[in-house]
Design a protein around this motif. Structure first.
Motif, short mmCIF file in Angstrom:
data_model
loop_
_atom_site.label_atom_id
_atom_site.label_comp_id
_atom_site.label_asym_id
_atom_site.label_seq_id
_atom_site.Cartn_x
_atom_site.Cartn_y
_atom_site.Cartn_z
N ILE A 152 38.13 36.70 48.82
CA ILE A 152 39.26 37.42 49.37
C ILE A 152 40.30 37.62 48.27
O ILE A 152 40.65 36.68 47.56
N VAL A 153 40.78 38.84 48.12
CA VAL A 153 41.88 39.15 47.20
C VAL A 153 43.07 39.56 48.06
O VAL A 153 43.00 40.57 48.78
N GLU A 154 44.13 38.80 47.99
CA GLU A 154 45.27 39.02 48.89
C GLU A 154 46.55 38.55 48.21
O GLU A 154 46.52 37.60 47.43
N GLY A 155 47.65 39.23 48.50
CA GLY A 155 48.93 38.86 47.91
C GLY A 155 49.84 38.11 48.84
O GLY A 155 50.81 37.49 48.39
N ARG A 156 49.56 38.14 50.14
CA ARG A 156 50.42 37.46 51.12
C ARG A 156 50.00 36.01 51.26
O ARG A 156 48.83 35.70 51.43
N ILE A 171 41.80 34.65 46.14
CA ILE A 171 42.48 34.88 44.87
C ILE A 171 43.81 35.55 45.16
O ILE A 171 43.86 36.59 45.82
N GLU A 172 44.87 34.93 44.70
CA GLU A 172 46.21 35.46 44.94
C GLU A 172 46.54 36.54 43.93
O GLU A 172 46.41 36.34 42.72
N GLY A 173 46.95 37.70 44.43
CA GLY A 173 47.32 38.78 43.53
C GLY A 173 47.12 40.14 44.16
O GLY A 173 46.60 40.27 45.27
N ASN A 174 47.54 41.16 43.43
CA ASN A 174 47.41 42.55 43.87
C ASN A 174 46.09 43.11 43.38
O ASN A 174 45.83 43.12 42.17
N ALA A 175 45.26 43.59 44.30
CA ALA A 175 43.93 44.08 43.93
C ALA A 175 43.96 45.36 43.12
O ALA A 175 42.93 45.78 42.59
N THR A 176 45.13 46.01 42.99
CA THR A 176 45.22 47.20 42.16
C THR A 176 45.28 46.84 40.68
O THR A 176 45.13 47.73 39.83
N ARG A 177 45.48 45.58 40.36
CA ARG A 177 45.58 45.15 38.97
C ARG A 177 44.20 44.72 38.44
O ARG A 177 43.47 43.99 39.11
N SER A 178 43.90 45.15 37.25
CA SER A 178 42.59 44.84 36.65
C SER A 178 42.41 43.34 36.46
O SER A 178 41.31 42.81 36.67
N ALA A 179 43.48 42.63 36.05
CA ALA A 179 43.36 41.20 35.78
C ALA A 179 42.96 40.43 37.03
O ALA A 179 42.19 39.47 36.96
N VAL A 180 43.48 40.85 38.18
CA VAL A 180 43.15 40.16 39.43
C VAL A 180 41.68 40.38 39.79
O VAL A 180 40.97 39.45 40.19
N LEU A 181 41.20 41.60 39.64
CA LEU A 181 39.79 41.89 39.93
C LEU A 181 38.87 41.21 38.92
O LEU A 181 37.74 40.82 39.27
N GLU A 182 39.34 41.06 37.69
CA GLU A 182 38.55 40.32 36.70
C GLU A 182 38.41 38.85 37.11
O GLU A 182 37.37 38.23 36.88
N GLU A 183 39.46 38.28 37.72
CA GLU A 183 39.38 36.91 38.21
C GLU A 183 38.27 36.78 39.26
O GLU A 183 37.64 35.72 39.37
#
Length: 338
Positions: A152-156, A171-183
């Motif tokens: 799950i990729v979520e910022g809330r 994974i905490e973060g904004n899915a529009t960011r490449s670094a978060v999707l890389e995680e």
């Protein structure tokens, strides 16, 4: 930040356990000193009372050591060596237990993340854990998908806690960011499900995933408005579901032909009555008309495209075709989820 599912005890319980252990250790030390109180010398010269034993135990375990009470006999000194000194070390460990626990948790979590990454492959990334995201995860689990292969990729923060409570890696973060999707190791993923609250975010995530994976990872997205579906496909999404239009059609069917909505819900709900399923065509079925099979086939998947069976055109099954059919849930076999 990666949050692996973890069952932990509450902070009050952890504090109560430490406090009870410290009090027990102090009482045990007092008992040992009181039994051998004649082996200690007090500066007052009046011997050790129970209060003096408590005092000596506390200042000794806390390493304060004022020196006004000292062991003088060999037995008392031996007891200090074999019991008081180890008890002092144990008491200090209890006092700094919170710090040690934090460091241990960090090391343990780092080790778990390393092991998790080593095994991570062909997983599904779900961007957004709202109503649509939770429903998508439920559908994956109902079809037998391994929970450990869902990320799950979520910022809330509330949604992250709920995902972790449900045993999912978050994974905490904004899915529009490449670094978060890389995680989330998007390049090794099998599919990315985009279930955000806004169409704009869905388009940006689709573009980011396509850029990182060169179009090698399947993207399934949901949008609110029909006019944004084409834009999302141009952004790289392989499948786009228009949530508002789909809900509207179901509402219309419920109004005009109520029994049809029951059939649709039955087909979309695993474990109840009928369900849509997909399997590879068997060798004995190649060259035959799908309508001649005992299985109720509703469509063919040929070279990645859906081939409907409607109309009067005669059609035969070819090698490599996938059969989409209606399965009886009471006699379900091993099938691929649609």
């Amino acid at each position: 930040m990666i949050r692996l599912p973890l069952v932990r005890q509450g902070p009050l319980r952890a504090l109560a356990i430490r406090l009870a252990a410290a009090i027990t250790l102090v009482l045990l030390t007092v008992g040992v000193i009181y039994l051998d109180r004649d082996g200690y010398r007090d500066v007052n010269g009046d011997g050790l009372t129970l209060l003096d034993c408590f005092y000596y135990a506390v200042v000794s375990l806390s390493t304060t050591g004022y020196g006004d009470i000292t062991p003088v006999t060999p037995d008392a000194r031996l007891m200090n060596i074999v019991f008081i000194t180890p008890a002092r070390v144990l008491f200090l460990i209890i006092l700094v237990g919170t710090t040690l626990e934090v460091l241990t948790d960090q090391y343990r979590n780092s080790l778990r993340v390393t092991r998790w990454r080593r095994k991570l492959k062909d997983h599904v990334i779900v961007c957004g854990y709202g109503t649509k995201g939770r429903a998508a995860v439920s559908a994956l689990l109902e079809t037998g998908y391994d929970k450990s292969r869902i990320i799950i990729v979520e910022g809330r923060d509330a949604a992250l806690r709920q995902a972790a409570a449900n045993g999912l890696v978050a994974i905490e973060g904004n899915a529009t960011r490449s670094a978060v999707l890389e995680e989330a190791d998007v390049r090794k993923a099998k599919a990315v499900i985009i279930a955000t609250d806004t169409d704009e975010a869905s388009v940006l995530i689709s573009l980011t995933v396509r850029q990182l994976t060169a179009g090698q990872v399947r993207i399934i997205a949901a949008v609110r408005e029909q006019e944004n579906a084409a834009l999302l496909k141009q952004s790289g999404a392989h499948h786009v579901i228009v949530s508002s239009s789909t809900a509207g059609r179901l509402l219309g069917l419920t109004t005009t032909t109520p029994p049809l909505i029951d059939v649709v819900e039955d087909l979309l709900t695993p474990g109840q009555g009928m369900a849509l399923a997909m399997r590879s065509a068997e060798r004995a079925e190649v060259g035959r008309n799908p309508r001649e099979l005992q299985t109720l086939v509703v469509a063919l998947i040929r070279r990645g495209k859906v081939v409907p069976l409607g109309g009067e055109q005669s059609m035969t099954i070819e090698t490599g075709d996938m059969l989409v059919y209606i399965r009886d849930e009471e006699h379900r076999g091993v099938d691929l989820p649609v």
